[in-house]
Design an enzyme around this catalytic site. Structure first.
Site, PDB file in Angstrom:
ATOM      1  N   ASP A 192       0.946  -1.250  -0.140  1.00 36.96           N
ATOM      2  CA  ASP A 192      -0.157   0.070   0.249  1.00 36.96           C
ATOM      3  C   ASP A 192       1.167   1.106   0.105  1.00 36.96           C
ATOM      4  O   ASP A 192       1.646   1.070   0.361  1.00 36.96           O
ATOM      5  CB  ASP A 192      -0.777  -0.211   0.895  1.00 36.96           C
ATOM      6  N   ASP A 231      -0.232   5.082   0.478  1.00 35.68           N
ATOM      7  CA  ASP A 231      -1.000   6.069   1.656  1.00 35.68           C
ATOM      8  C   ASP A 231      -0.902   5.416   3.218  1.00 35.68           C
ATOM      9  O   ASP A 231      -1.251   4.432   3.408  1.00 35.68           O
ATOM     10  CB  ASP A 231      -1.436   6.733   1.336  1.00 35.68           C
ATOM     11  N   GLU A 267      -0.993  11.338   4.757  1.00 39.23           N
ATOM     12  CA  GLU A 267      -2.432  11.467   5.003  1.00 39.23           C
ATOM     13  C   GLU A 267      -2.435  12.979   5.706  1.00 39.23           C
ATOM     14  O   GLU A 267      -3.138  13.533   5.102  1.00 39.23           O
ATOM     15  CB  GLU A 267      -3.096  10.505   5.810  1.00 39.23           C
ATOM     16  N   GLY A 303      -9.818   6.873  -0.998  1.00 37.68           N
ATOM     17  CA  GLY A 303     -10.294   7.520  -2.901  1.00 37.68           C
ATOM     18  C   GLY A 303     -10.747   9.045  -2.496  1.00 37.68           C
ATOM     19  O   GLY A 303     -11.800   9.135  -1.922  1.00 37.68           O
ATOM     20  N   LYS A 360     -11.978  11.146  -4.198  1.00 39.06           N
ATOM     21  CA  LYS A 360     -12.697  11.734  -4.797  1.00 39.06           C
ATOM     22  C   LYS A 360     -14.188  11.579  -4.232  1.00 39.06           C
ATOM     23  O   LYS A 360     -15.336  11.758  -3.764  1.00 39.06           O
ATOM     24  CB  LYS A 360     -13.051  11.331  -6.318  1.00 39.06           C
ATOM     25  N   HIS A 419     -10.645  17.331  -7.271  1.00 40.42           N
ATOM     26  CA  HIS A 419      -9.782  16.426  -6.938  1.00 40.42           C
ATOM     27  C   HIS A 419      -8.394  16.648  -7.994  1.00 40.42           C
ATOM     28  O   HIS A 419      -7.541  16.822  -7.579  1.00 40.42           O
ATOM     29  CB  HIS A 419     -10.351  15.083  -7.564  1.00 40.42           C
ATOM     30  N   LYS A 433      -6.235  19.160  -6.058  1.00 37.90           N
ATOM     31  CA  LYS A 433      -5.607  18.921  -5.127  1.00 37.90           C
ATOM     32  C   LYS A 433      -3.989  17.694  -5.774  1.00 37.90           C
ATOM     33  O   LYS A 433      -3.832  17.512  -4.951  1.00 37.90           O
ATOM     34  CB  LYS A 433      -7.125  17.797  -4.975  1.00 37.90           C
ATOM     35  N   THR A 483      -5.030   5.652  -4.605  1.00 37.44           N
ATOM     36  CA  THR A 483      -4.275   7.106  -4.608  1.00 37.44           C
ATOM     37  C   THR A 483      -4.179   6.898  -6.046  1.00 37.44           C
ATOM     38  O   THR A 483      -3.810   6.007  -6.954  1.00 37.44           O
ATOM     39  CB  THR A 483      -3.854   7.280  -4.097  1.00 37.44           C
ATOM     40  N   ASN A 529       0.629  10.246  -7.705  1.00 38.76           N
ATOM     41  CA  ASN A 529       0.655  10.364  -6.724  1.00 38.76           C
ATOM     42  C   ASN A 529       1.731   9.698  -5.758  1.00 38.76           C
ATOM     43  O   ASN A 529       2.669   9.806  -5.514  1.00 38.76           O
ATOM     44  CB  ASN A 529      -0.335  10.379  -5.063  1.00 38.76           C
ATOM     45  N   ASP A 587      -1.725  -0.041   6.047  1.00 36.80           N
ATOM     46  CA  ASP A 587      -1.243   0.753   7.166  1.00 36.80           C
ATOM     47  C   ASP A 587      -2.608   0.393   8.006  1.00 36.80           C
ATOM     48  O   ASP A 587      -3.336   1.181   9.331  1.00 36.80           O
ATOM     49  CB  ASP A 587      -1.101   1.716   7.139  1.00 36.80           C
TER      50      ASP A 587
END
Ligand code: XBP
Ligand code: MG
Length: 270
Positions: free
Chosen positions: A8, A10, A17, A51, A53, A97, A100, A139, A143, A198
């Site tokens: 994973d 994030d 985060e 997610g 969005k 989004h 961002k 994500t 990113n 996580d």
């Protein structure tokens, strides 16, 4: 036999985060002239929805009855309304989004967020020993590229045989789809991989895809339910920075940091 480590992103590769995604969302809201603000506690609650969005839509549904269904308000916030039948809220969320993602990737390019302890060491050890690497994340792919480039260098994206990210599957975690996608692309069965996560949602996704899973917790996830994980640690650790074992597999043989021999032992254990 352990053939692949699947990570994973994030919260697992890096603590992205609270001081990464959250700030980028807030800056995107401000740029759009919206009075939305996600503080640390609210963001922790919103993280239940994976997610970006999907998270914004959940926020509107739950907290912004002023926006929901109010076409004029959405239009006033600067969205060029698409020709029908596109929902104006979808258009607003898509635009927020994109903003961002731009802000977040710029933050990473400035070196804002480091890898968590032990991540680089474990990746390098796996590469040296021919254990295959992959990523399974909700994500956006941009990113992931930005994080890898800013922490490990531009070449590091090629370390990962498959990067499963974002909208490549229709259902995000806790659905197993992103893990199943990665396994299929690698030509591996779930018994040949080990997942690193996580969060509770991430664990559910990996377990539902049939993968044994190692958890490294963070501030947002430490109180979550990790039943079903092989091992729950506060971090992967380093030789000079031992992990704390929070739950799980007990025959650690005195290990104080997570390396490939421990990965093999945990993967082979019941
Ligand atoms: C990560 C996410 C992502 C990020 C934001 O979950 O849920 O949505 O918070 O990224 P996981 P985007 O670690 O389980 O993959 O805005 O690009 O979605
Ligand atoms: Mg995560």
């Amino acid at each position: 036999m352990l053939r692949a480590l699947i990570f994973d992103v994030d919260g697992t590769l890096a603590d992205t985060e609270r001081d990464g995604h959250r700030l980028a969302f807030n800056r995107a809201f401000a740029e759009a002239g919206l009075d939305w603000h996600w503080d640390v506690a609210l963001y922790g609650e919103l993280l239940a929805v994976t997610g970006g969005k999907e998270r914004m839509r959940h926020y509107v549904d739950r907290y912004r009855s002023d926006i929901r269904g109010n076409r004029d308000h959405v239009a006033a916030s600067g969205v060029a309304l698409q020709s029908p039948p596109q929902d104006p809220l979808d258009a607003l969320i898509a635009r927020l989004h994109a903003t961002k993602t731009r802000i977040y990737t710029e933050m990473l390019a400035e070196g804002a967020i480091p890898l968590r302890p032990g991540v680089r060491r474990l990746l390098e050890e796996a590469r040296a020993q021919g254990v295959r690497l992959a990523i399974a994340t909700t994500t956006t792919i941009d990113n992931v590229s930005a994080l890898l480039a800013s922490t490990l260098g531009r070449q590091a994206e090629a370390w990962f045989e498959v990067i499963g990210a974002g909208d490549v599957v229709p259902a995000k975690k806790p659905a197993p789809d992103i893990y199943s996608y990665v396994l299929e692309r690698m030509g591996l069965g779930p018994g040949e991989g080990l997942a690193f996560e996580d969060s509770h949602n991430g664990l559910r996704a990996a377990r539902a895809a049939g993968l044994k899973t190692i958890i490294t917790t963070n501030d947002y996830t430490q109180a979550q339910d990790f039943t079903g994980a092989q091992l729950v640690l506060d971090q992967l650790g380093e030789p000079h920075q031992p992990f704390r074992v929070l739950a799980g597999w007990h025959r650690l043989g005195g290990a104080t940091y997570f390396d490939l021999s421990l990965a093999r032992a945990v993967h082979g254990g019941c």
